[in-house]
Motif scaffolding. Structure first.
Motif, mmCIF file in Angstrom:
data_model
loop_
_atom_site.group_PDB
_atom_site.id
_atom_site.type_symbol
_atom_site.label_atom_id
_atom_site.label_comp_id
_atom_site.label_asym_id
_atom_site.label_seq_id
_atom_site.Cartn_x
_atom_site.Cartn_y
_atom_site.Cartn_z
ATOM 1 N N ASP A 213 0.810 -1.223 0.000
ATOM 2 C CA ASP A 213 0.000 0.000 0.000
ATOM 3 C C ASP A 213 0.844 1.275 0.000
ATOM 4 O OD1 ASP A 213 -2.277 -1.472 -0.138
ATOM 5 O OD2 ASP A 213 -3.101 -0.872 1.798
ATOM 6 N N PRO A 214 1.929 1.347 0.777
ATOM 7 C CA PRO A 214 2.742 2.571 0.744
ATOM 8 C C PRO A 214 3.331 2.863 -0.645
ATOM 9 C CG PRO A 214 3.235 1.301 2.713
ATOM 10 C CD PRO A 214 2.370 0.425 1.848
ATOM 11 N N VAL A 215 3.661 1.818 -1.408
ATOM 12 C CA VAL A 215 4.210 2.028 -2.746
ATOM 13 C C VAL A 215 3.121 2.549 -3.686
ATOM 14 C CG1 VAL A 215 5.397 0.947 -4.690
ATOM 15 C CG2 VAL A 215 5.885 0.184 -2.363
ATOM 16 N N GLU B 99 0.634 7.051 -6.651
ATOM 17 C CA GLU B 99 -0.549 7.888 -6.897
ATOM 18 C C GLU B 99 -0.226 9.363 -6.661
ATOM 19 O OE1 GLU B 99 -4.292 4.895 -5.958
ATOM 20 O OE2 GLU B 99 -3.421 6.044 -4.284
ATOM 21 N N LYS B 100 0.572 9.640 -5.638
ATOM 22 C CA LYS B 100 0.941 11.026 -5.345
ATOM 23 C C LYS B 100 1.994 11.533 -6.325
ATOM 24 C CE LYS B 100 2.659 13.992 -1.602
ATOM 25 N NZ LYS B 100 3.127 14.029 -0.185
ATOM 26 N N ARG B 101 2.966 10.687 -6.629
ATOM 27 C CA ARG B 101 4.068 11.086 -7.521
ATOM 28 C C ARG B 101 3.574 11.413 -8.919
ATOM 29 N NH1 ARG B 101 6.947 12.119 -11.146
ATOM 30 N NH2 ARG B 101 9.089 11.442 -11.567
ATOM 31 N N TYR B 102 2.646 10.620 -9.441
ATOM 32 C CA TYR B 102 2.182 10.813 -10.815
ATOM 33 C C TYR B 102 0.766 11.393 -10.897
ATOM 34 C CZ TYR B 102 6.247 7.937 -11.807
ATOM 35 O OH TYR B 102 7.531 7.460 -11.884
ATOM 36 N N THR C 60 -5.108 7.253 -15.894
ATOM 37 C CA THR C 60 -3.871 6.759 -15.275
ATOM 38 C C THR C 60 -2.937 6.192 -16.337
ATOM 39 O OG1 THR C 60 -4.937 6.266 -13.158
ATOM 40 C CG2 THR C 60 -2.923 5.049 -13.673
ATOM 41 N N LYS C 61 -3.490 5.414 -17.249
ATOM 42 C CA LYS C 61 -2.673 4.832 -18.315
ATOM 43 C C LYS C 61 -2.072 5.915 -19.202
ATOM 44 C CE LYS C 61 -5.252 0.477 -18.416
ATOM 45 N NZ LYS C 61 -6.046 -0.477 -19.224
ATOM 46 N N GLU C 62 -2.840 6.949 -19.476
ATOM 47 C CA GLU C 62 -2.339 8.049 -20.310
ATOM 48 C C GLU C 62 -1.157 8.743 -19.643
ATOM 49 O OE1 GLU C 62 -5.631 10.630 -20.978
ATOM 50 O OE2 GLU C 62 -6.755 9.183 -22.191
#
Length: 292
Positions: free
Chosen positions: A162-164, A169-172, A191-193
């Protein structure tokens, strides 16, 4: 115009490279195999062979950096001149050759193999195809698939994976999530885009390395975390083998098999990650200089 950079292994050490030892002789007229068959044959893993050189050196020309084994120029399996874009990558490849002892073990030369693949492009893939090759792992990403039992493993996956996912999610600025469904989580098109756009920022050589890492870890998310220096090689490999490590802790391991597999996976993952960074380094520096 050439300049000699340095020489390695003057006393006998050298570097192993899978592609350059393949014969450049043309296939005889009696061979009816098509071009794809010939490519596959060229890239078939060669057997170990006795070391035939003493010294390894690097020279630079207009096309990039070349590797020399004594007075022979290294070539790819398709007989192309082995030329890499940066001196750092050339040093790394040369070190592979220099580390070989009496026998050249081609299967230990991951950087050389990645360079050969980038130079020869045996599958004739373009940039979009390389990006797709990595993206296809997102729908079946290791850390997005969860078990429903036993409870201890459920908790372990939650605590470790979960942390990864939260970092990614935050990084991208994307949504990922996880699922216990056999079909896996429903990854949003947005997300894929975002990930496709991110991968498109890398050059063709780096994309070869990214696909190699993703294939080892069976996870695009772990691979990006590793390449982005959020994860170490050891941590990324451990997370990719979380369920297997859980079973080993519970039932024990095969004395030599599991350790060998783990070390090999770490070596391949580390080599692929290093390859990505060395292939991205020169272009990133040039881009920064242009901005300044």
């Amino acid at each position: 115009m050439w300049r000699s950079c340095f020489r390695l292994g003057a006393s006998g050490g050298s570097f192993p490279c899978r592609p350059c030892l393949v014969s450049a002789a043309p296939v005889g007229s009696g061979d009816q195999a098509g071009p794809l068959s010939l490519l596959r044959r060229s890239y078939a893993p060669p057997a170990e062979r006795k070391k035939f050189y003493q010294n390894v050196s690097i020279t630079q020309g207009e096309g990039g950096y070349e590797i020399n084994l004594d007075h022979r120029k290294l070539k790819t399996p398709n007989a192309r001149l082995f030329t890499v874009p940066s001196e750092a990558l050339a040093v790394a490849v040369a070190t592979e050759w220099d580390s070989q002892q009496d026998t050249i073990k081609f299967y230990t030369m991951h950087l050389t193999t990645l360079c050969n693949t980038s130079l020869d492009n045996p599958s004739q893939r373009n940039k979009d195809q390389l990006i797709h090759a990595s993206m296809k792992f997102l729908d079946t990403d290791t850390i997005c698939y969860r078990v429903e039992e036993p409870e201890t493993l459920v908790e372990l996956q939650k605590n470790e994976w979960d942390p990864v996912i939260e970092w990614a999610e935050k990084r991208y600025d994307v949504k990922l999530g996880s699922s216990t469904n056999i079909m896996g989580p429903d990854i949003p098109a947005k997300t894929k885009e975002v990930f496709i756009s991110h991968l498109a920022s890398y050059n063709m050589w780096a994309l070869q390395g990214i696909e190699f890492v993703v294939t080892q870890l069976k996870s695009l998310i772990l691979s990006l975390g590793l390449i982005d220096r959020h994860l170490t090689v050891e941590k990324a490999v451990l997370l990719s083998r979380l369920e297997e490590e859980y079973q080993i802790q519970k039932w024990g391991n095969v004395e030599w098999a599991h350790d060998y597999e783990l070390h090999e996976l770490r070596a391949r993952t580390a080599a692929g990650t290093l390859f990505v960074h060395l292939c991205s380094e020169s272009s990133a520096v040039k881009h920064k200089l242009l901005q300044e």
